[in-house]
Design a protein around this motif. Structure first.
Motif, PDB file in Angstrom:
ATOM      1  N   SER A 127     103.798  52.231 -21.497  1.00 44.68           N
ATOM      2  CA  SER A 127     104.374  53.871 -20.053  1.00 44.68           C
ATOM      3  C   SER A 127     104.750  55.184 -20.766  1.00 44.68           C
ATOM      4  O   SER A 127     105.527  55.712 -21.978  1.00 44.68           O
ATOM      5  CB  SER A 127     105.809  53.988 -19.263  1.00 44.68           C
ATOM      6  N   CYS A 128     103.604  55.613 -20.644  1.00 37.32           N
ATOM      7  CA  CYS A 128     103.522  57.268 -21.199  1.00 37.32           C
ATOM      8  C   CYS A 128     103.033  58.430 -20.713  1.00 37.32           C
ATOM      9  O   CYS A 128     103.070  58.658 -19.238  1.00 37.32           O
ATOM     10  CB  CYS A 128     101.523  57.175 -22.005  1.00 37.32           C
ATOM     11  N   ALA A 129     104.294  59.544 -21.027  1.00 36.33           N
ATOM     12  CA  ALA A 129     103.628  60.625 -19.771  1.00 36.33           C
ATOM     13  C   ALA A 129     101.737  61.140 -19.657  1.00 36.33           C
ATOM     14  O   ALA A 129     101.369  61.075 -20.704  1.00 36.33           O
ATOM     15  CB  ALA A 129     104.467  61.993 -21.085  1.00 36.33           C
ATOM     16  N   PRO A 130     102.439  61.804 -18.484  1.00 37.29           N
ATOM     17  CA  PRO A 130     100.448  62.150 -17.617  1.00 37.29           C
ATOM     18  C   PRO A 130      99.796  62.663 -19.435  1.00 37.29           C
ATOM     19  O   PRO A 130      98.853  62.467 -19.219  1.00 37.29           O
ATOM     20  CB  PRO A 130     100.900  62.154 -17.093  1.00 37.29           C
ATOM     21  N   GLY A 152      96.770  43.027 -27.068  1.00 34.42           N
ATOM     22  CA  GLY A 152      96.276  43.509 -26.270  1.00 34.42           C
ATOM     23  C   GLY A 152      96.904  44.898 -25.943  1.00 34.42           C
ATOM     24  O   GLY A 152      98.391  45.323 -25.774  1.00 34.42           O
ATOM     25  N   LEU A 153      96.743  45.761 -24.608  1.00 32.84           N
ATOM     26  CA  LEU A 153      97.323  47.091 -24.104  1.00 32.84           C
ATOM     27  C   LEU A 153      98.119  47.340 -22.434  1.00 32.84           C
ATOM     28  O   LEU A 153      96.220  46.800 -22.243  1.00 32.84           O
ATOM     29  CB  LEU A 153      97.079  48.331 -25.220  1.00 32.84           C
ATOM     30  N   ALA A 154      98.484  47.636 -22.366  1.00 29.25           N
ATOM     31  CA  ALA A 154      98.312  47.779 -20.531  1.00 29.25           C
ATOM     32  C   ALA A 154      99.012  49.477 -20.812  1.00 29.25           C
ATOM     33  O   ALA A 154     100.808  49.760 -20.430  1.00 29.25           O
ATOM     34  CB  ALA A 154      98.923  47.079 -19.560  1.00 29.25           C
ATOM     35  N   LEU A 155      98.220  50.056 -20.676  1.00 25.78           N
ATOM     36  CA  LEU A 155      98.944  52.238 -20.557  1.00 25.78           C
ATOM     37  C   LEU A 155      98.813  52.143 -19.239  1.00 25.78           C
ATOM     38  O   LEU A 155      98.203  52.238 -18.683  1.00 25.78           O
ATOM     39  CB  LEU A 155      98.025  52.529 -21.324  1.00 25.78           C
ATOM     40  N   THR A 156     100.102  53.120 -18.631  1.00 26.28           N
ATOM     41  CA  THR A 156     100.612  53.236 -17.782  1.00 26.28           C
ATOM     42  C   THR A 156     101.030  55.129 -17.838  1.00 26.28           C
ATOM     43  O   THR A 156     102.245  55.196 -18.222  1.00 26.28           O
ATOM     44  CB  THR A 156     101.602  52.890 -17.018  1.00 26.28           C
ATOM     45  N   ALA A 157     100.224  55.882 -17.287  1.00 24.59           N
ATOM     46  CA  ALA A 157     100.632  57.349 -17.318  1.00 24.59           C
ATOM     47  C   ALA A 157     101.051  57.839 -15.538  1.00 24.59           C
ATOM     48  O   ALA A 157     101.135  57.664 -14.916  1.00 24.59           O
ATOM     49  CB  ALA A 157      99.858  58.281 -17.182  1.00 24.59           C
ATOM     50  N   ASP A 170     106.908  47.744 -22.130  1.00 26.49           N
ATOM     51  CA  ASP A 170     108.074  47.325 -23.757  1.00 26.49           C
ATOM     52  C   ASP A 170     108.090  48.471 -24.131  1.00 26.49           C
ATOM     53  O   ASP A 170     108.930  48.304 -25.292  1.00 26.49           O
ATOM     54  CB  ASP A 170     106.518  46.707 -24.497  1.00 26.49           C
ATOM     55  N   LEU A 171     107.563  49.230 -24.003  1.00 25.39           N
ATOM     56  CA  LEU A 171     107.334  51.016 -24.904  1.00 25.39           C
ATOM     57  C   LEU A 171     107.514  51.773 -24.046  1.00 25.39           C
ATOM     58  O   LEU A 171     106.650  51.620 -22.970  1.00 25.39           O
ATOM     59  CB  LEU A 171     105.955  50.780 -26.224  1.00 25.39           C
ATOM     60  N   ALA A 172     108.287  52.868 -24.474  1.00 21.83           N
ATOM     61  CA  ALA A 172     107.852  54.947 -23.420  1.00 21.83           C
ATOM     62  C   ALA A 172     107.798  55.828 -24.440  1.00 21.83           C
ATOM     63  O   ALA A 172     108.614  55.897 -25.481  1.00 21.83           O
ATOM     64  CB  ALA A 172     108.870  54.877 -21.894  1.00 21.83           C
ATOM     65  N   ILE A 173     106.770  56.057 -23.992  1.00 18.66           N
ATOM     66  CA  ILE A 173     106.414  57.717 -24.484  1.00 18.66           C
ATOM     67  C   ILE A 173     107.632  58.585 -23.640  1.00 18.66           C
ATOM     68  O   ILE A 173     106.913  58.857 -22.739  1.00 18.66           O
ATOM     69  CB  ILE A 173     105.406  57.665 -25.055  1.00 18.66           C
ATOM     70  N   ARG A 174     107.861  59.483 -24.442  1.00 16.12           N
ATOM     71  CA  ARG A 174     108.629  59.833 -23.331  1.00 16.12           C
ATOM     72  C   ARG A 174     109.409  61.384 -23.966  1.00 16.12           C
ATOM     73  O   ARG A 174     109.696  61.597 -25.419  1.00 16.12           O
ATOM     74  CB  ARG A 174     110.203  60.115 -23.183  1.00 16.12           C
ATOM     75  N   TYR A 175     108.893  62.947 -23.166  1.00 18.04           N
ATOM     76  CA  TYR A 175     109.360  63.931 -23.786  1.00 18.04           C
ATOM     77  C   TYR A 175     111.233  64.119 -23.801  1.00 18.04           C
ATOM     78  O   TYR A 175     111.505  64.019 -22.937  1.00 18.04           O
ATOM     79  CB  TYR A 175     108.782  64.922 -22.681  1.00 18.04           C
ATOM     80  N   GLY A 176     111.753  64.910 -24.975  1.00 21.92           N
ATOM     81  CA  GLY A 176     112.886  64.345 -24.585  1.00 21.92           C
ATOM     82  C   GLY A 176     113.866  65.055 -26.051  1.00 21.92           C
ATOM     83  O   GLY A 176     113.130  65.502 -27.271  1.00 21.92           O
ATOM     84  N   ARG A 177     115.466  64.898 -26.052  1.00 23.79           N
ATOM     85  CA  ARG A 177     115.480  65.103 -27.143  1.00 23.79           C
ATOM     86  C   ARG A 177     115.988  63.501 -27.881  1.00 23.79           C
ATOM     87  O   ARG A 177     115.949  63.286 -29.657  1.00 23.79           O
ATOM     88  CB  ARG A 177     117.086  65.422 -27.427  1.00 23.79           C
TER      89      ARG A 177
END
Length: 342
Positions: A127-130, A152-157, A170-177
């Motif tokens: 899961s990634c910030a749009p 393999g990759l399954a990416l959700t914005a 499995d993973l998240a790319i997030r904005y923060g501290r």
């Protein structure tokens, strides 16, 4: 009982023997009895027409090859080879059988590769910030899949927070501290805030040479909430840092999502505020420029987040190493004025 036995003219035990013979002819029993090593040897001998070359290819002695060929011919009950001195020729039965054996071994090899590939393949659900997905990640994700074809990759914005413990992601790319108890949080790169605009505005009718020149241009804002952080400034905080206090609020244009704001800046509609990774590719291609500072260091940035318990999985480690290297390279290629701490 007597009548039944009396009607069978075979010797005692014939029914049992017949049953055994019938069992021996079942396909699964035949497969267990197949001399598979001998088939492999025969395929090499038939293709190379030489015991010695076949022995070298499969790393056995020539006498072992000869023994395996005798085993196979005895098993089949037909000769497969004509031997004349050092010359070897296939019999008609051998030619037909070689073709079938080669096809069978090739099919086994394909099936084995498929099973091994399926075992080694992993799909990472991310899961990634749009904004980061659209403006940075999707432009380089192909390099990861090329370097790691079995992951393999399954990416959700999505801006929504996801539960990384329930197995959906499995993973998240997030904005923060980057502070989350029970999770590993890896900083992708330092993050800065700075103005961006089309090169046309810099050299236009009302050129942008210093922050006070912003009075003559629309200020582009993004109001999608993806980057809300009380410690990180928008235009108000940036203008204060630049010492500019008399820009009319009527000069602001709001966009959501951020992708629209950045496109508006590229199209010359005004000056926007962008962040390091979001602007990196556009600054490098000269679709956008940073006309002047200050460049403000931000306390929030992008982090790759995963549960601490799964952080060392090979596919997660591979993606983490690749992602951080890409982000740091993007940051290193930027040519910006010196950053200013807040």
């Amino acid at each position: 009982m007597t009548a039944v036995h009396g009607s069978d003219h075979r010797r005692p035990g014939a029914q049992i023997n017949a049953g055994l013979k019938k069992t021996e002819l079942r396909p699964d029993s035949m497969e267990r009895l197949l001399p598979l090593n001998a088939l492999r040897v025969f395929a090499a001998v038939g293709r190379l027409a030489s015991f010695s070359r076949a022995a070298k290819e499969i790393n056995v002695t020539a006498s072992a090859v000869s023994h395996q060929m005798r085993t196979l011919e005895n098993y089949l009950g037909v000769p497969l080879l004509h031997r004349t001195g050092s010359r070897i020729e296939l019999t008609n039965a051998g030619k037909l059988y070689l073709q079938q054996v080669q096809e069978g071994l090739a099919q086994l090899a394909r099936a084995t590769r498929a099973i091994k590939a399926a075992k080694s393949e992993r799909t990472l659900r991310i899961s990634c910030a749009p904004s980061l997905s659209a403006l940075w990640l999707m432009r380089r994700i192909g390099r990861f899949t090329e370097a790691h074809p079995h992951i393999g990759l399954a990416l959700t914005a999505s801006r929504n927070l996801v539960d990384l413990h329930n197995g959906e992601y499995d993973l998240a790319i997030r904005y923060g501290r980057g502070v989350h108890e029970g999770f590993r949080c890896d900083l992708m790169s330092p993050n800065e805030l700075f103005p961006v605009c089309s090169p046309r505005l810099v050299r236009g009718e009302r050129p942008l040479r210093q922050p006070s020149d912003l009075r003559h241009h629309a200020l582009l804002e993004c109001a999608d909430g993806e980057y809300y952080d009380a410690a990180n400034p928008g235009w108000h905080g940036w203008l204060q840092s630049a010492g500019v206090y008399d820009v009319s609020s009527q000069r602001y244009l709001n966009f959501s999502p951020r992708l629209l704001m950045q496109q508006a800046a590229i199209d010359g509609l005004g000056v926007g505020l962008s962040r390091t990774l979001l602007a990196a590719d556009f600054l490098e291609s000269r679709q956008l420029v940073c006309p002047f500072g200050p460049v403000l260091e931000l306390t929030s940035s992008y982090y790759l987040v995963c549960p601490a318990a799964t952080a060392d999985r090979p596919e997660i480690a591979a993606f983490r190493n690749w992602l951080i290297a890409e982000a740091q390279e993007s940051r290193a290629r930027l040519k910006l004025p010196a950053a200013k701490s807040r």
